[in-house]
Design a protein around this motif. Structure first.
Motif, mmCIF file in Angstrom:
data_model
loop_
_atom_site.group_PDB
_atom_site.id
_atom_site.type_symbol
_atom_site.label_atom_id
_atom_site.label_comp_id
_atom_site.label_asym_id
_atom_site.label_seq_id
_atom_site.Cartn_x
_atom_site.Cartn_y
_atom_site.Cartn_z
ATOM 1 N N HIS A 32 0.920 -1.158 0.526
ATOM 2 C CA HIS A 32 0.096 -0.104 0.279
ATOM 3 C C HIS A 32 0.874 0.915 0.136
ATOM 4 O O HIS A 32 0.912 2.117 -0.690
ATOM 5 N N GLU A 57 2.321 1.910 -3.131
ATOM 6 C CA GLU A 57 1.874 2.793 -4.281
ATOM 7 C C GLU A 57 1.127 3.818 -4.173
ATOM 8 O O GLU A 57 1.509 4.987 -4.912
ATOM 9 N N VAL A 58 0.942 4.494 -3.022
ATOM 10 C CA VAL A 58 1.432 5.962 -2.545
ATOM 11 C C VAL A 58 2.388 6.688 -3.002
ATOM 12 O O VAL A 58 2.505 7.434 -3.471
ATOM 13 N N SER A 115 2.242 6.750 -7.187
ATOM 14 C CA SER A 115 1.591 7.498 -7.679
ATOM 15 C C SER A 115 2.639 9.304 -7.469
ATOM 16 O O SER A 115 2.100 10.239 -8.138
ATOM 17 N N ASN A 117 6.106 5.412 7.861
ATOM 18 C CA ASN A 117 5.615 4.465 6.498
ATOM 19 C C ASN A 117 6.242 2.762 7.004
ATOM 20 O O ASN A 117 5.528 1.986 6.192
ATOM 21 N N ASP A 167 -3.306 13.638 -7.111
ATOM 22 C CA ASP A 167 -3.918 12.267 -6.091
ATOM 23 C C ASP A 167 -4.299 13.197 -5.001
ATOM 24 O O ASP A 167 -3.160 12.975 -3.876
ATOM 25 N N SER A 179 -3.611 9.969 -1.588
ATOM 26 C CA SER A 179 -1.996 9.795 -1.056
ATOM 27 C C SER A 179 -1.595 10.485 0.371
ATOM 28 O O SER A 179 -1.159 10.272 0.388
ATOM 29 N N TYR A 180 -2.409 12.348 -0.644
ATOM 30 C CA TYR A 180 -1.459 13.334 0.981
ATOM 31 C C TYR A 180 -2.877 12.931 1.720
ATOM 32 O O TYR A 180 -2.276 13.273 2.917
ATOM 33 N N TYR A 202 -3.223 10.445 3.268
ATOM 34 C CA TYR A 202 -2.954 8.646 3.556
ATOM 35 C C TYR A 202 -1.803 9.444 4.395
ATOM 36 O O TYR A 202 -1.533 9.235 5.584
#
Length: 263
Positions: A36, A39-40, A43, A157, A213, A216-217, A219
Motif C-alpha cells: 500500500h 502505491e502511494v 503515485s 511508513n 491524487d 495519497s496525501y 494517507y
C-alpha cells in the motif's frame, strides 16, 4: 521542551491486532502495508519535491539543514540515507564525505529511487553515491559498517518500526549516530489544532490540484497522526539499544529530529 500526552486524534483509533497494522487510519494486514505504501509513493514520486516545497512552504529545507549540521559527518565517512527518496540529504552528505567517503541512498520504493538517482546524476553526483533498493527492516548491509544512518520522513511508513530501529543500529559502527527526522506532535494545543485542520483539508486539496491524487496525501496526513510522539520514539530508540538519545523539536514540534548513538 514540553512533552504532552498523545493527542486524542491518535488515541481515537483502535490499536491494531497482532496480525494487522495501521495504514493511515485503516487497519491492514502487516504483510500488505508495504504494498500500500509503495502505491502511494509510486503515485507521488514525480511531484514529490514540488509538493514538499508547497506543503511545508519551503521549511523542510531548514529541517534538513539542521539534520546535516548535527550529523557530524566528515570526509571519508560512510553514510546510509534510508528512505532517501529524491536525494536531498544524500547530496549534502556526499559533499561532506568527499571522494574518500561513501553515501548509500536506500529506498524501498523503486519509483522514488529512480527519481532520486536521475536527479543526482543530472547534477553531477556519481562517484561516492550508491543507490540501493532496500527495506528498512532488513537492511542488506554488514554489521558495524556506517558512521551515520539517517531516515527522513520515512520511519512512519515502516511496518515494524522496532525491527527497523534494531537493524539501523546493527549496521552502525560503535559510536555511530542514528538520525530520525520525522513529523511529530506539536507542543502547543492551538498549533496542534491549526495543524490538523491544515493537514486534513489543504494537503489533500493540494495533492489533487498539483499531483492529481488527493488520496495519497490524505494517507500522508493520517500516517503522521499515527506516528509515535517524541517521547515514545525516544523510548523505542533506547529499547533498540541506542544511548544518549535525545530529540530536537522544530516548528513547534510539528517536526522532531531524534538522535541516538550506538554504544
Amino acid at each position: 521542551m514540553s512533552h504532552e500526552q498523545t493527542s486524542p486524534e491518535r488515541n481515537s483509533v483502535n490499536p491494531p491486532q497482532d496480525d494487522t497494522t495501521h495504514f493511515g487510519f485503516r487497519h491492514v494486514a502487516k504483510d500488505q502495508k508495504a504494498g500500500h505504501v509503495a502505491e502511494v509513493f509510486h503515485s507521488v514520486a514525480g511531484k514529490y519535491d514540488l509538493m514538499n516545497d508547497l506543503m511545508s512552504m519551503g521549511i523542510h529545507r531548514l529541517w534538513k539543514r539542521f539534520t546535516i549540521e548535527l550529523s557530524g559527518v566528515r570526509a571519508g565517512h560512510r553514510v546510509l540515507d534510508i528512505a532517501g527518496g529524491t536525494g536531498d540529504l544524500t547530496m549534502k552528505f556526499a559533499n561532506l564525505v568527499g571522494p574518500s567517503g561513501q553515501v548509500v541512498l536506500a529506498d524501498i520504493n523503486a519509483s522514488m529511487l529512480q527519481v532520486g538517482r536521475s536527479r543526482l546524476l543530472d547534477r553531477g553526483y556519481a562517484g561516492n553515491i550508491e543507490f540501493v533498493q532496500a527495506d528498512a527492516e532488513h537492511l542488506p548491509f554488514p554489521d558495524n559498517h556506517f558512521n551515520t544512518v539517517s531516515i527522513a520522513f520515512g520511519l512512519r511508513n515502516v511496518t515494524d518500526k522496532d525491527q527497523a530501529l534494531r537493524d539501523m543500529m546493527r549496521v552502525l559502527k560503535p559510536g555511530g549516530k542514528l538520525m530520525v527526522l520525522e513529523f511529530s506532535k506539536p507542543a502547543n494545543p492551538l498549533l496542534s489544532k491549526i495543524y490538523d485542520t491544515y493537514s486534513f483539508t489543504a494537503l489533500p486539496m493540494m495533492g489533487q490540484l498539483i499531483a492529481g491524487d488527493s488520496a495519497s496525501y490524505k494517507y500522508l496526513a493520517e500516517s503522521i497522526r499515527m506516528h509515535p510522539d517524541q517521547e515514545t520514539l525516544k523510548s523505542m530508540m533506547e529499547a533498540a539499544g541506542m544511548v544518549h538519545c535525545k530529540y530536537h523539536n522544530m516548528t513547534g514540534g510539528i517536526v522532531a529530529l531524534h538522535v541516538g548513538v550506538k554504544p
